[in-house]
Scaffold this motif. Structure first.
Motif, PDB file in Angstrom:
ATOM      1  N   ALA A  70      60.657  16.864  70.992  1.00 52.01           N
ATOM      2  CA  ALA A  70      59.424  17.178  70.583  1.00 52.01           C
ATOM      3  C   ALA A  70      58.544  18.123  71.229  1.00 52.01           C
ATOM      4  N   VAL A  71      58.815  18.070  72.596  1.00 50.00           N
ATOM      5  CA  VAL A  71      57.842  18.884  73.378  1.00 50.00           C
ATOM      6  C   VAL A  71      58.380  20.473  73.002  1.00 50.00           C
ATOM      7  N   GLN A  72      59.468  20.628  72.923  1.00 49.05           N
ATOM      8  CA  GLN A  72      60.100  22.133  72.554  1.00 49.05           C
ATOM      9  C   GLN A  72      59.480  22.544  71.253  1.00 49.05           C
ATOM     10  N   ASP A  73      59.681  21.625  70.178  1.00 51.15           N
ATOM     11  CA  ASP A  73      59.115  21.869  69.057  1.00 51.15           C
ATOM     12  C   ASP A  73      57.460  22.253  69.012  1.00 51.15           C
ATOM     13  N   ALA A  74      56.691  21.606  69.675  1.00 52.61           N
ATOM     14  CA  ALA A  74      55.225  21.510  70.008  1.00 52.61           C
ATOM     15  C   ALA A  74      55.005  23.189  70.556  1.00 52.61           C
ATOM     16  N   ARG A  75      55.661  23.496  71.685  1.00 48.98           N
ATOM     17  CA  ARG A  75      55.554  24.553  72.265  1.00 48.98           C
ATOM     18  C   ARG A  75      56.078  25.879  71.401  1.00 48.98           C
ATOM     19  N   GLU A  76      56.970  25.791  70.298  1.00 48.91           N
ATOM     20  CA  GLU A  76      57.394  26.763  69.394  1.00 48.91           C
ATOM     21  C   GLU A  76      56.073  27.086  68.378  1.00 48.91           C
ATOM     22  N   LEU A  78      53.094  26.179  68.657  1.00 44.88           N
ATOM     23  CA  LEU A  78      51.823  26.663  69.508  1.00 44.88           C
ATOM     24  C   LEU A  78      51.984  28.384  69.749  1.00 44.88           C
ATOM     25  N   ARG A  79      53.179  28.686  70.137  1.00 41.56           N
ATOM     26  CA  ARG A  79      53.511  30.086  70.187  1.00 41.56           C
ATOM     27  C   ARG A  79      53.494  30.931  68.933  1.00 41.56           C
ATOM     28  N   ASP A  80      53.960  30.204  67.993  1.00 41.92           N
ATOM     29  CA  ASP A  80      53.870  30.730  66.667  1.00 41.92           C
ATOM     30  C   ASP A  80      52.551  30.827  66.208  1.00 41.92           C
ATOM     31  N   TYR A  81      51.580  29.839  66.426  1.00 42.45           N
ATOM     32  CA  TYR A  81      50.179  29.737  66.202  1.00 42.45           C
ATOM     33  C   TYR A  81      49.377  30.928  66.959  1.00 42.45           C
ATOM     34  N   ARG A  82      49.746  30.914  68.170  1.00 39.17           N
ATOM     35  CA  ARG A  82      49.208  32.124  68.974  1.00 39.17           C
ATOM     36  C   ARG A  82      49.440  33.480  68.349  1.00 39.17           C
ATOM     37  N   SER A  83      50.687  33.650  68.122  1.00 34.50           N
ATOM     38  CA  SER A  83      50.839  35.100  67.886  1.00 34.50           C
ATOM     39  C   SER A  83      50.335  35.228  66.424  1.00 34.50           C
TER      40      SER A  83
END
Length: 88
Positions: A70-76, A78-83
């Motif tokens: 779940a943490v890994q999915d949330a980080r991805e 967030l990374r997608d959203y920021r990009s």
């Protein structure tokens, strides 16, 4: 199937179960003596507490794996959203 055959099959099954238990009970002292001579002890069955502890460990490992995923999915995400925000 005739009721008589059903009854006969049922009682034959019960007789086989009782015979198996009888043989097991009669051979238990022999098994114990052989195990003593060979030096192998019979492994005790896990107690209820042992089974519960094993279940808890398994659940803990599963929960830990789910949390990491779940943490890994949330980080991805967030990374997608920021990009995507940076591109606009």
């Amino acid at each position: 199937m005739s009721k008589h055959f059903e009854d006969a099959r049922y009682y034959l099954g019960r007789a086989a179960d009782h015979a198996k238990e009888g043989v097991k009970e009669e051979l238990e002292p022999v098994e114990t003596r052989v195990r003593e001579l060979v030096g192998r002890e019979k492994e005790p069955e896990p107690s209820r507490l042992d089974r519960l502890e094993a279940d808890l460990k398994e659940l803990s490992k599963k929960a830990e794996g789910d949390a990491k995923e779940a943490v890994q999915d949330a980080r991805e995400r967030l990374r997608d959203y920021r990009s995507k925000s940076a591109e606009e």
